[in-house]
Design an enzyme around this catalytic site. Structure first.
Site, PDB file in Angstrom:
ATOM      1  N   HIS A   1      -7.176   2.349   2.775  1.00 37.26           N
ATOM      2  CA  HIS A   1      -5.835   1.779   2.677  1.00 37.26           C
ATOM      3  C   HIS A   1      -5.701   0.583   3.616  1.00 37.26           C
ATOM      4  CE1 HIS A   1      -1.590   1.712   1.829  1.00 37.26           C
ATOM      5  NE2 HIS A   1      -1.257   1.905   3.084  1.00 37.26           N
TER       6      HIS A   1
ATOM      7  N   CYS B   1      -2.635  -1.917  -2.268  1.00 39.43           N
ATOM      8  CA  CYS B   1      -2.366  -2.002  -0.828  1.00 39.43           C
ATOM      9  C   CYS B   1      -2.923  -3.282  -0.204  1.00 39.43           C
ATOM     10  CB  CYS B   1      -2.901  -0.780  -0.097  1.00 39.43           C
ATOM     11  SG  CYS B   1      -4.678  -0.488  -0.308  1.00 39.43           S
TER      12      CYS B   1
ATOM     13  N   ASP C   1       3.364  -1.013   6.236  1.00 41.95           N
ATOM     14  CA  ASP C   1       2.556  -0.150   5.380  1.00 41.95           C
ATOM     15  C   ASP C   1       3.409   0.237   4.173  1.00 41.95           C
ATOM     16  OD1 ASP C   1       1.183   1.886   4.125  1.00 41.95           O
ATOM     17  OD2 ASP C   1       0.770   3.029   5.937  1.00 41.95           O
TER      18      ASP C   1
ATOM     19  N   GLN D   1       4.995   0.164  -1.702  1.00 40.89           N
ATOM     20  CA  GLN D   1       3.882   0.048  -2.636  1.00 40.89           C
ATOM     21  C   GLN D   1       3.994   1.144  -3.683  1.00 40.89           C
ATOM     22  OE1 GLN D   1      -0.089   0.551  -1.024  1.00 40.89           O
ATOM     23  NE2 GLN D   1      -0.875   1.024  -3.074  1.00 40.89           N
TER      24      GLN D   1
END
Length: 229
Positions: free
Chosen positions: A166, A95, A181, A89
């Site tokens: 997040h 996110c 992630d 990201q």
């Protein structure tokens, strides 16, 4: 780094978002109201991913630093399935979109119509996680769709200069539970799982996040699951 308006954890808005991106109406984003077995059993099956929204605290950052040391200190690099779709990201506040991409892309039985998401995934197959992240940053159609939906939430997301929450995705890939992630340089394996145990196994990982920051209450869990008739 480009900046998007953050998505809020509104299942209706997120469901509308994935459908606009081309995901089949057979799938929806729903709230997970509790992580105990009896509440998890109430979720419409199958559940293809859990999405966790949590605050990025000092305790979490310290845990991530220790986790990175442990992974990097391994005798051999961790091996992951070749078709595990993982991306970094690089777009600030993206996110939520990255977590949804991870959730959908790693479940081959979710139909995706021609459009923004299908084009992004097709073009990203041969790219590295870093290249995929930069591709999202430059994707004007994806940016427009995200911005439109981000402004449909119940709160004025654009009013927040700094977002401390997040999104991450938890998926079952080849009977391994993965934490995906985009802030991290790598997927994180949480061990074996199965189609039958995935929801409970993923819920356990969510509980571990919560246990590391017991004074923090701002956790939300969502599921990408079959749309209820």
């Amino acid at each position: 780094m480009s900046i998007w308006t953050p998505l809020e954890s509104n299942p209706e808005v997120l469901t509308k978002y994935i459908h606009k991106l081309g995901v089949s109406p057979s799938w929806s984003v729903i709230d997970v109201i509790g992580l105990d077995d009896e509440l998890l059993a109430m979720l419409p099956m199958p559940v293809k991913a859990l999405v966790l929204l949590f605050p990025i605290s000092q305790k979490y950052e310290e845990f991530c630093a220790e986790e990175k040391k442990r992974i990097m200190a391994g005798a051999e690099p961790e091996k992951h399935p070749e078709d595990l779709f993982y991306m970094r990201q690089f777009t600030h506040n993206a996110c939520g979109t990255v977590a949804l991409i991870h959730s959908v892309a790693n479940n081959k039985d979710i139909d995706i119509a021609d459009g923004v998401l299908k084009s992004f995934l097709d073009n990203g197959l041969a790219l590295s996680p870093e290249e995929r992240g930069h591709a999202l940053e430059k994707d004007k159609a994806f940016t427009e769709d995200h911005q439109k939906l981000a402004l449909e939430g119940q709160t004025d997301a654009a009013a927040y200069e700094k977002v401390i929450h997040h999104f991450i995705a938890l998926v079952n890939k080849e009977d391994t539970l993965y934490e995906l992630d985009g802030r991290k340089s790598y997927p994180v394996s949480h061990g074996k799982t199965s189609a039958e145990t995935f929801v409970r196994d993923a819920a356990k990982v969510c509980k571990e996040f919560m246990a590391r920051d017991p004074d923090e209450l701002r956790f939300t869990v969502l599921a990408l699951a079959a749309t209820e008739a």
